[in-house]
Design an enzyme around this catalytic site. Structure first.
Site, PDB file in Angstrom:
ATOM      1  N   HIS A  37     -54.301  13.884  -4.329  1.00 38.77           N
ATOM      2  CA  HIS A  37     -54.264  12.420  -4.338  1.00 38.77           C
ATOM      3  C   HIS A  37     -53.754  11.875  -5.675  1.00 38.77           C
ATOM      4  O   HIS A  37     -52.820  11.080  -5.707  1.00 38.77           O
ATOM      5  CB  HIS A  37     -55.659  11.855  -4.038  1.00 38.77           C
ATOM      6  N   GLU A  38     -54.375  12.305  -6.753  1.00 38.52           N
ATOM      7  CA  GLU A  38     -54.056  11.724  -8.060  1.00 38.52           C
ATOM      8  C   GLU A  38     -52.734  12.229  -8.635  1.00 38.52           C
ATOM      9  O   GLU A  38     -51.895  11.445  -9.034  1.00 38.52           O
ATOM     10  CB  GLU A  38     -55.191  11.982  -9.056  1.00 38.52           C
ATOM     11  N   HIS A  42     -50.135   9.886  -6.294  1.00 39.75           N
ATOM     12  CA  HIS A  42     -49.718   8.797  -7.177  1.00 39.75           C
ATOM     13  C   HIS A  42     -48.449   9.165  -7.947  1.00 39.75           C
ATOM     14  O   HIS A  42     -47.673   8.297  -8.325  1.00 39.75           O
ATOM     15  CB  HIS A  42     -50.836   8.409  -8.136  1.00 39.75           C
ATOM     16  N   GLU A  96     -52.424   3.207  -2.899  1.00 40.17           N
ATOM     17  CA  GLU A  96     -53.512   4.100  -2.484  1.00 40.17           C
ATOM     18  C   GLU A  96     -53.205   4.760  -1.151  1.00 40.17           C
ATOM     19  O   GLU A  96     -53.474   5.947  -0.960  1.00 40.17           O
ATOM     20  CB  GLU A  96     -54.844   3.345  -2.417  1.00 40.17           C
TER      21      GLU A  96
END
Length: 181
Positions: A37-38, A42, A96
């Site tokens: 995710h990070e 992103h 997100e």
């Protein structure tokens, strides 16, 4: 991500067959999801920008390829434009969602799993998840980080629904997730 932080805390969303594995593998699954995710989710948000007249942050003569159609990109942010300026109030939500989708898409990639220490020889393997149906229930190889990450995502999604406020249509944002640490 809200991983179960206590072995005594019940999780009504999981089949009793999965609870032990969910508890045992919560930390590696959480770690893997944070990486996806990070870092990767992103990390895909890099914008193609024309910083000033004829000054780009990419090679305009050989622009990046659009993965959707296989052709060079034809649009980018012009001078003065930004992510939040273009998407307004939806900018954070879109960012997100992209991070979640990229993570979900990549979570079972064997090469990525091996880069972060998951292989067919580790306690929690990266091998192909073998599903079978027994007594009307889907079962999987219990020591696979991908399966346990799917369990984490499912539990988080259901908890989000459980916290939804019908009166004002508001649910707590996902970035208020509680770490299992």
């Amino acid at each position: 991500m809200s991983a179960e932080s206590s072995k005594t805390q019940s999780c009504p969303f999981l089949d009793s067959h999965d609870i032990e594995n969910f508890q045992r593998d919560k930390y590696p699954a959480y770690y893997w999801w944070v990486v996806l995710h990070e870092l990767l989710g992103h990390g895909t948000g890099r914008m193609m920008v024309e910083e000033s007249e004829n000054k780009y942050n990419f090679d305009i003569a050989d622009p990046p390829i659009n993965p959707l159609d296989g052709k060079p990109i034809t649009s980018w942010y012009r001078p003065g434009q930004s992510w939040t300026g273009q998407f307004g109030d939806l900018a954070t939500t879109v960012d997100e969602c992209r991070a979640e989708l990229v993570g979900a898409y990549l979570m079972d990639d064997p090469e990525l799993l091996s880069l972060f220490g998951f292989s067919d020889t580790t306690a929690i393997t990266s091998g192909d998840c073998k599903f079978s149906i027994s007594r009307g229930r889907v079962q999987a190889n219990d020591k696979i980080v991908t399966y346990n990450t799917y369990l984490q995502l499912g539990v988080d999604g259901l908890r989000g629904l459980a916290n939804f406020n019908v009166d004002n249509g508001v649910s707590p944002p996902f970035y208020y997730r509680k770490s299992p640490y």
